[in-house]
Motif scaffolding. Sequence first.
Motif, PDB file in Angstrom:
ATOM      1  N   ALA A  23      -2.617   1.475  -4.453  1.00  0.00           N
ATOM      2  CA  ALA A  23      -3.928   2.032  -4.073  1.00  0.00           C
ATOM      3  C   ALA A  23      -4.941   0.906  -3.892  1.00  0.00           C
ATOM      4  O   ALA A  23      -5.716   0.901  -2.922  1.00  0.00           O
ATOM      5  CB  ALA A  23      -4.408   3.017  -5.135  1.00  0.00           C
ATOM      6  N   LEU A  24      -4.937  -0.065  -4.806  1.00  0.00           N
ATOM      7  CA  LEU A  24      -5.868  -1.198  -4.697  1.00  0.00           C
ATOM      8  C   LEU A  24      -5.594  -1.980  -3.418  1.00  0.00           C
ATOM      9  O   LEU A  24      -6.501  -2.406  -2.710  1.00  0.00           O
ATOM     10  CB  LEU A  24      -5.715  -2.142  -5.907  1.00  0.00           C
ATOM     11  N   ALA A  26      -4.171  -0.897  -0.648  1.00  0.00           N
ATOM     12  CA  ALA A  26      -4.587  -0.113   0.527  1.00  0.00           C
ATOM     13  C   ALA A  26      -6.100  -0.166   0.724  1.00  0.00           C
ATOM     14  O   ALA A  26      -6.595  -0.138   1.851  1.00  0.00           O
ATOM     15  CB  ALA A  26      -4.116   1.344   0.366  1.00  0.00           C
ATOM     16  N   LEU A  27      -6.823  -0.254  -0.368  1.00  0.00           N
ATOM     17  CA  LEU A  27      -8.288  -0.247  -0.282  1.00  0.00           C
ATOM     18  C   LEU A  27      -8.871  -1.660  -0.163  1.00  0.00           C
ATOM     19  O   LEU A  27     -10.085  -1.836  -0.100  1.00  0.00           O
ATOM     20  CB  LEU A  27      -8.889   0.430  -1.536  1.00  0.00           C
ATOM     21  N   GLY A  28      -7.991  -2.668  -0.154  1.00  0.00           N
ATOM     22  CA  GLY A  28      -8.460  -4.050  -0.062  1.00  0.00           C
ATOM     23  C   GLY A  28      -9.201  -4.502  -1.318  1.00  0.00           C
ATOM     24  O   GLY A  28     -10.145  -5.290  -1.250  1.00  0.00           O
ATOM     25  N   LEU A  29      -8.774  -3.960  -2.482  1.00  0.00           N
ATOM     26  CA  LEU A  29      -9.489  -4.271  -3.738  1.00  0.00           C
ATOM     27  C   LEU A  29      -8.619  -5.069  -4.712  1.00  0.00           C
ATOM     28  O   LEU A  29      -8.750  -4.934  -5.922  1.00  0.00           O
ATOM     29  CB  LEU A  29      -9.944  -2.966  -4.411  1.00  0.00           C
TER      30      LEU A  29
END
Length: 313
Positions: A23-24, A26-29
């Motif tokens: 998830a991180l 995919a979100l660029g985080l």
Amino acid sequence: MNDIVAAFAALHGALFENAVLPALFALGLMDFSEPAFDATEFVLIGLIQIGAVYVLLRPLEAWFPAEPWADRKAVRVDVLYTFLHRIGLVPIAVYALLRPLVDGTDEMLRALGYIPPGVEDAIPALHDSPFLTFVVYLLVLDFADYWRHRLQHRWGLWWALHSLHHSQRQLSFWADDRNHLLDDVIEGLWFSAIAFMIGVGPEQFVAAVMLIRFVESLSHGNVRFGFGRWGERLLVSPRFHRTHHAIGVGHEGRRYGCNFATLLPLWDIVFGSANFSYRGMATGITDQLGGRDYGESFLAQQWLGLKRLAGRA
Ligand SMILES: [Zn+2]
Ligand SMILES: [Zn+2]
């Protein structure tokens, strides 16, 4: 015990790698992967706590209810409070607010050459026994909690916030996190300041919080039993704390209430605020009978708390 720790670590790792990390990404985080790893652990502990309390206490509430209810609608908002707390939203907000303050104070004190003494320095015999040290920490924290709670009832402004906790008339094991957010901040500050002053380490801090939390969930349960004549005096029971929430009893009188303790009724016994004889079951605040509104939804409750604080509700 080691097996449990290992199983938890495996679950934590698997959850992080298979759900949080993708998830991180995919979100660029990805820069936040380190704090996210710690946050995953916190959320997991919170969910396990909720699960354990539910499995243990829900059947007790079904079998031995203090009060039978036609419906459980009023309990729903307390479920929300519990999730906001246990999956970390409230603690993270409190932590974010308090961290600069605690760091700043710590830095300032160290610059002045002051290092918090810690109980081991006050009682050298504790150096050899981590367990006894933990017990002493708990005693000090619980003593401080008792006086914090008495002041919450004694000072009108603080009661304006704390009364939200007392306004639940369907008291159940979900109710212990039902608090005004501002009250959470003050309580967090109080608890962390005491823990800091007596030198509680991070692991002992987590263990103390988890233990206190469990006893608090149990003591709010909608169950009609106590711990027996002596047990009642050793550990706060559902009956003991229900008297603290009892309408017309738990927040009134010369001491602005009774049974303030979180873990040990000892403090109420020593300071003259214990009530072991009351047997009524109804909970709430006397002015609710006259129609005073404390709000049904989370937002209404928070807003009305602020209005009471400003003397406008
Ligand atoms: Zn109270
Ligand atoms: Zn309570």
